[in-house]
Scaffold this motif. Structure first.
Motif, PDB file in Angstrom:
ATOM      1  N   SER A 226       0.843  -1.203   0.000  1.00 40.41           N
ATOM      2  CA  SER A 226       0.000   0.000   0.000  1.00 40.41           C
ATOM      3  C   SER A 226       0.877   1.251   0.000  1.00 40.41           C
ATOM      4  O   SER A 226       0.518   2.275  -0.592  1.00 40.41           O
ATOM      5  N   TYR A 227       2.039   1.169   0.646  1.00 40.18           N
ATOM      6  CA  TYR A 227       2.991   2.290   0.640  1.00 40.18           C
ATOM      7  C   TYR A 227       3.545   2.497  -0.768  1.00 40.18           C
ATOM      8  O   TYR A 227       3.654   3.635  -1.246  1.00 40.18           O
ATOM      9  N   TYR A 228       3.875   1.403  -1.457  1.00 41.99           N
ATOM     10  CA  TYR A 228       4.391   1.523  -2.818  1.00 41.99           C
ATOM     11  C   TYR A 228       3.320   2.049  -3.772  1.00 41.99           C
ATOM     12  O   TYR A 228       3.621   2.819  -4.687  1.00 41.99           O
ATOM     13  N   ALA A 229       2.089   1.639  -3.563  1.00 37.67           N
ATOM     14  CA  ALA A 229       1.001   2.156  -4.392  1.00 37.67           C
ATOM     15  C   ALA A 229       0.848   3.665  -4.185  1.00 37.67           C
ATOM     16  O   ALA A 229       0.571   4.408  -5.133  1.00 37.67           O
ATOM     17  N   MET A 230       1.057   4.109  -2.947  1.00 36.93           N
ATOM     18  CA  MET A 230       0.981   5.546  -2.657  1.00 36.93           C
ATOM     19  C   MET A 230       2.098   6.293  -3.386  1.00 36.93           C
ATOM     20  O   MET A 230       1.875   7.373  -3.947  1.00 36.93           O
ATOM     21  N   ILE A 231       3.308   5.725  -3.394  1.00 41.04           N
ATOM     22  CA  ILE A 231       4.422   6.346  -4.117  1.00 41.04           C
ATOM     23  C   ILE A 231       4.088   6.462  -5.607  1.00 41.04           C
ATOM     24  O   ILE A 231       4.316   7.503  -6.234  1.00 41.04           O
ATOM     25  N   LEU A 232       3.522   5.398  -6.167  1.00 40.62           N
ATOM     26  CA  LEU A 232       3.193   5.398  -7.591  1.00 40.62           C
ATOM     27  C   LEU A 232       2.135   6.455  -7.906  1.00 40.62           C
ATOM     28  O   LEU A 232       2.173   7.093  -8.960  1.00 40.62           O
ATOM     29  N   ARG A 233       1.195   6.656  -6.980  1.00 36.74           N
ATOM     30  CA  ARG A 233       0.164   7.688  -7.198  1.00 36.74           C
ATOM     31  C   ARG A 233       0.760   9.089  -7.201  1.00 36.74           C
ATOM     32  O   ARG A 233       0.205  10.005  -7.811  1.00 36.74           O
ATOM     33  N   ARG A 234       1.884   9.270  -6.519  1.00 33.41           N
ATOM     34  CA  ARG A 234       2.529  10.583  -6.506  1.00 33.41           C
ATOM     35  C   ARG A 234       3.191  10.908  -7.843  1.00 33.41           C
ATOM     36  O   ARG A 234       3.443  12.072  -8.150  1.00 33.41           O
ATOM     37  N   CYS A 235       3.512   9.888  -8.607  1.00 33.09           N
ATOM     38  CA  CYS A 235       4.235  10.076  -9.866  1.00 33.09           C
ATOM     39  C   CYS A 235       3.315  10.654 -10.930  1.00 33.09           C
ATOM     40  O   CYS A 235       2.125  10.329 -10.992  1.00 33.09           O
ATOM     41  N   SER A 236       3.886  11.496 -11.774  1.00 35.56           N
ATOM     42  CA  SER A 236       3.081  12.147 -12.803  1.00 35.56           C
ATOM     43  C   SER A 236       2.887  11.279 -14.043  1.00 35.56           C
ATOM     44  O   SER A 236       1.915  11.438 -14.778  1.00 35.56           O
ATOM     45  N   GLY A 237       3.831  10.388 -14.322  1.00 35.94           N
ATOM     46  CA  GLY A 237       3.768   9.589 -15.538  1.00 35.94           C
ATOM     47  C   GLY A 237       2.936   8.331 -15.400  1.00 35.94           C
ATOM     48  O   GLY A 237       2.425   8.004 -14.331  1.00 35.94           O
ATOM     49  N   GLN A 238       2.812   7.591 -16.520  1.00 37.37           N
ATOM     50  CA  GLN A 238       2.051   6.346 -16.498  1.00 37.37           C
ATOM     51  C   GLN A 238       2.851   5.255 -15.780  1.00 37.37           C
ATOM     52  O   GLN A 238       4.079   5.263 -15.794  1.00 37.37           O
ATOM     53  N   PRO A 239       2.169   4.283 -15.171  1.00 35.26           N
ATOM     54  CA  PRO A 239       2.873   3.235 -14.412  1.00 35.26           C
ATOM     55  C   PRO A 239       3.916   2.473 -15.224  1.00 35.26           C
ATOM     56  O   PRO A 239       4.959   2.101 -14.691  1.00 35.26           O
ATOM     57  N   TRP A 240       3.671   2.235 -16.543  1.00 35.58           N
ATOM     58  CA  TRP A 240       4.625   1.439 -17.309  1.00 35.58           C
ATOM     59  C   TRP A 240       5.997   2.112 -17.392  1.00 35.58           C
ATOM     60  O   TRP A 240       7.021   1.419 -17.540  1.00 35.58           O
ATOM     61  N   VAL A 241       6.027   3.448 -17.292  1.00 36.55           N
ATOM     62  CA  VAL A 241       7.302   4.159 -17.355  1.00 36.55           C
ATOM     63  C   VAL A 241       8.189   3.764 -16.181  1.00 36.55           C
ATOM     64  O   VAL A 241       9.396   3.539 -16.327  1.00 36.55           O
ATOM     65  N   TYR A 242       7.590   3.640 -15.010  1.00 38.68           N
ATOM     66  CA  TYR A 242       8.362   3.312 -13.812  1.00 38.68           C
ATOM     67  C   TYR A 242       8.695   1.814 -13.778  1.00 38.68           C
ATOM     68  O   TYR A 242       9.708   1.414 -13.198  1.00 38.68           O
ATOM     69  N   LYS A 243       7.840   1.019 -14.425  1.00 38.44           N
ATOM     70  CA  LYS A 243       8.179  -0.387 -14.599  1.00 38.44           C
ATOM     71  C   LYS A 243       9.418  -0.505 -15.470  1.00 38.44           C
ATOM     72  O   LYS A 243      10.347  -1.274 -15.159  1.00 38.44           O
ATOM     73  N   LYS A 244       9.484   0.262 -16.560  1.00 38.40           N
ATOM     74  CA  LYS A 244      10.652   0.266 -17.442  1.00 38.40           C
ATOM     75  C   LYS A 244      11.892   0.736 -16.686  1.00 38.40           C
ATOM     76  O   LYS A 244      12.987   0.185 -16.845  1.00 38.40           O
ATOM     77  N   LEU A 245      11.719   1.742 -15.852  1.00 37.77           N
ATOM     78  CA  LEU A 245      12.817   2.263 -15.046  1.00 37.77           C
ATOM     79  C   LEU A 245      13.390   1.162 -14.150  1.00 37.77           C
ATOM     80  O   LEU A 245      14.611   0.992 -14.039  1.00 37.77           O
ATOM     81  N   ALA A 246      12.501   0.400 -13.504  1.00 33.11           N
ATOM     82  CA  ALA A 246      12.936  -0.669 -12.602  1.00 33.11           C
ATOM     83  C   ALA A 246      13.594  -1.818 -13.364  1.00 33.11           C
ATOM     84  O   ALA A 246      14.562  -2.417 -12.894  1.00 33.11           O
ATOM     85  N   LEU A 247      13.079  -2.126 -14.550  1.00 32.96           N
ATOM     86  CA  LEU A 247      13.676  -3.186 -15.360  1.00 32.96           C
ATOM     87  C   LEU A 247      15.085  -2.800 -15.808  1.00 32.96           C
ATOM     88  O   LEU A 247      16.017  -3.609 -15.763  1.00 32.96           O
ATOM     89  N   MET A 248      15.246  -1.543 -16.213  1.00 34.52           N
ATOM     90  CA  MET A 248      16.565  -1.091 -16.631  1.00 34.52           C
ATOM     91  C   MET A 248      17.530  -1.058 -15.444  1.00 34.52           C
ATOM     92  O   MET A 248      18.713  -1.401 -15.582  1.00 34.52           O
ATOM     93  N   ALA A 249      17.031  -0.656 -14.265  1.00 36.19           N
ATOM     94  CA  ALA A 249      17.881  -0.611 -13.079  1.00 36.19           C
ATOM     95  C   ALA A 249      18.435  -2.000 -12.763  1.00 36.19           C
ATOM     96  O   ALA A 249      19.604  -2.140 -12.392  1.00 36.19           O
ATOM     97  N   ARG A 250      17.620  -3.022 -12.930  1.00 35.87           N
ATOM     98  CA  ARG A 250      18.083  -4.386 -12.679  1.00 35.87           C
ATOM     99  C   ARG A 250      19.175  -4.782 -13.670  1.00 35.87           C
ATOM    100  O   ARG A 250      20.163  -5.434 -13.298  1.00 35.87           O
ATOM    101  N   GLU A 251      19.042  -4.342 -14.910  1.00 39.89           N
ATOM    102  CA  GLU A 251      20.050  -4.658 -15.924  1.00 39.89           C
ATOM    103  C   GLU A 251      21.364  -3.929 -15.664  1.00 39.89           C
ATOM    104  O   GLU A 251      22.437  -4.394 -16.067  1.00 39.89           O
TER     105      GLU A 251
END
Length: 321
Positions: A226-251
């Motif tokens: 629920s805390y992570y969902a709150m962080i995502l709601r604060r973001c201005s962009g679409q959720p897939w952008v931050y998913k891409k960010l996390a995928l690239m960070a892992r790489e």
């Protein structure tokens, strides 16, 4: 007026416990404070995103005036050791009026014994540099990292003791170990997992037992998400952008360069379909990214499980990205 009322109430309280000499000094300080507040209300000055009073004719006038306020107060303050705490400093506006106040806080005039402490997110130092505070004293910039496992465990134990929960030493330590591990040392998570466990224990006679641990951990995981969902709601962009960010960070072994982030930001859009204004600052202030000090000018997702959460989002990435 609320500030004046609060000052009057505090003056009355402190007068009752001060000596006659101390009371006179206190009255003098309160009076100069009232005058300063009145002048600020007339002319206006702002700091850390908060504006007081009217608007100055121009920023330079406000900057000069803010410096004059400190000079006028110097005589009364020189015998007091003052510590000023400024929170959310990453939101400090870059204006001349702000710079005037910050100049005085950073280098107090007339040898006022004043120390300013700024709290903020990982881009706070760069924002203060934009406002004219440069070359901070050596080792005066501290990055608050996650708690050690020992510190997180002690915090959880402290909650259990505060509520007088009972149980065998072995059961208590088992709970503490699992909850501290789940928190990953992140203060917000230490609080959330402790609250989750406390509610489960309280609802079952305040007795810590092995049979309730699974239930407590499930509730704690739910609170983390629920805390992570709150962080995502604060973001201005679409959720897939931050998913891409996390995928690239892992790489990239968890560390992202500015160029890599800006490449992703090219495709970011708000819910209204417009480009996200200053994607990096938006991600920093939402809590998705933090700036690293070593190496400098690099960024990472602050909590490992936040990265896992973002990578698990159901949104599909657009083709070709």
């Amino acid at each position: 007026m609320l500030l004046v009322d609060a000052a009057n109430a505090e003056s009355d309280r402190l007068s009752k416990i001060s000596s006659n000499g101390g009371t006179k000094k206190l009255d003098s300080i309160i009076e100069i404070g009232r005058k300063m507040y009145h002048d600020l209300s007339e002319r206006g000055v702002g700091i850390a995103g908060i504006s007081v009073g009217g608007k100055s004719k121009n920023d330079q006038e406000a900057r000069v005036y803010s410096q004059r306020v400190f000079h006028n107060a110097a005589g009364l303050l020189k015998n007091f050791h003052i510590v000023v705490f400024i929170d959310e400093a990453q939101n400090t506006p870059v204006k001349d009026s702000t710079k005037g106040v910050l100049d005085c806080l950073h280098d107090p005039p007339d040898k006022i014994p004043l120390l300013a402490i700024f709290f903020g997110l990982s881009d706070t130092e760069s924002r203060l540099t934009e406002c004219g505070i440069s070359r901070p004293a050596d080792e005066r910039v501290v990055s608050l990292e996650v708690l050690t496992r020992e510190d997180a465990s002690e915090a959880v134990r402290g909650v259990f003791k505060a509520y007088n929960f009972t149980g065998s030493r072995e059961d208590i330590e088992t709970w503490v170990e699992h909850l501290a591990k789940l928190s990953q040392g992140w203060p917000q998570h230490v609080s959330r997992v402790s609250v989750a466990a406390s509610r489960v224990i309280s609802n079952n006679g305040k007795q810590i037992g092995e049979e309730l641990l699974k239930q407590a951990l499930e509730e704690a995981r739910r609170r983390k998400e629920s805390y992570y969902a709150m962080i995502l709601r604060r973001c201005s962009g679409q959720p897939w952008v931050y998913k891409k960010l996390a995928l690239m960070a892992r790489e990239k072994n968890g560390i992202l360069s500015l160029d890599e982030i800006l490449h992703i930001a090219e495709f970011s859009r708000t819910r209204q379909g417009k480009p996200v204004d200053d994607f990096l600052t938006d991600a920093l202030h939402a809590g998705v990214l933090i700036e690293t000090r070593e190496p400098p000018n690099r960024y990472r997702i602050p909590i490992p499980s936040l990265g896992d959460y973002l990578r698990s989002l159901p949104e599909d990435l657009p083709a070709g990205i």
